[in-house]
Design an enzyme around this catalytic site. Structure first.
Site, PDB file in Angstrom:
ATOM      1  CB  SER A  61       3.842  -3.083   0.245  1.00 45.33           C
ATOM      2  OG  SER A  61       4.389  -2.300   1.295  1.00 45.33           O
ATOM      3  CB  VAL A  66       6.114 -12.631  -0.170  1.00 48.34           C
ATOM      4  CG1 VAL A  66       6.498 -13.101  -1.567  1.00 48.34           C
ATOM      5  CG2 VAL A  66       5.492 -13.792   0.610  1.00 48.34           C
ATOM      6  CB  CYS A  67       7.445  -7.402  -0.847  1.00 50.89           C
ATOM      7  SG  CYS A  67       5.794  -7.554  -1.561  1.00 50.89           S
ATOM      8  CG  ASP A  68      12.280  -8.246   3.799  1.00 49.17           C
ATOM      9  OD1 ASP A  68      12.577  -7.166   4.331  1.00 49.17           O
ATOM     10  OD2 ASP A  68      12.999  -9.268   3.869  1.00 49.17           O
TER      11      ASP A  68
END
Length: 174
Positions: A61, A66-68
């Site tokens: 997501s 971490v995804c960002d």
């Protein structure tokens, strides 16, 4: 959705083993086709980016740290590689992806939503059965639609091996 392959022991979520749906892919395999949605709900397939080297940055997501960070890093570093595009795939809704891109101030990021039927997730073996999200992974696909790099990150909360993926993209034609 019928998926014959269930894989355990590949990755964990917060230290707990999860089940991935779909096959385990390897370098040299032909990249599987899929249908996901762009932010404007138009369908996107593997053929939509044919003839180019692509980094498929797969995240659970965009609304997590971490995804960002993963999305920003791949887009910043791949911009220095000629002929390489980065496509970030998640099960987030296209509305949420568009909002994230606007809030992050990243107009050049291409986000793709696999929320409808997990087509990408099951084709690439990253659909998480227990969560209906995608596991963190990176796939580099060359201009001939062959996998030049495959990484299934062992813990969803960990970062991928950025340098390895970017080096594979550069070798594949970037």
């Amino acid at each position: 959705m019928t998926v014959a392959v269930h894989r355990s022991g590949v990755t964990t979520f917060r230290g707990r083993p999860i089940t991935l749906l779909g096959p385990e892919l390897h370098v040299g395999d032909t990249a599987p086709d899929f249908t996901v949605l762009a932010n404007d709900f138009t369908p996107v397939t593997l053929a939509s980016s044919a003839g180019t080297t692509r980094i498929f940055s797969v995240v659970p997501s965009l609304d997590t740290d971490v995804c960002d960070q993963q999305t920003r890093r791949f887009n910043e570093e791949a911009a220095r590689l000629d002929g390489v595009s980065v496509l970030t795939v998640s099960a987030d809704l296209p509305f949420a992806q568009k909002r994230w891109c606007g809030a992050a101030g990243l107009s050049g990021v291409e986000t793709l939503s696999d929320h409808r039927d997990l087509s990408f997730g099951t084709a690439y073996g990253v659909a998480v059965a227990e969560l209906r999200l995608l596991a963190r992974a990176v796939f580099v696909v060359d201009a001939g639609d062959r996998l030049a790099y495959v990484e299934y990150v062992p813990e969803i909360g960990q970062h991928p091996r950025y340098d390895d993926a970017l080096a594979a993209a550069a070798r594949a034609g970037g």
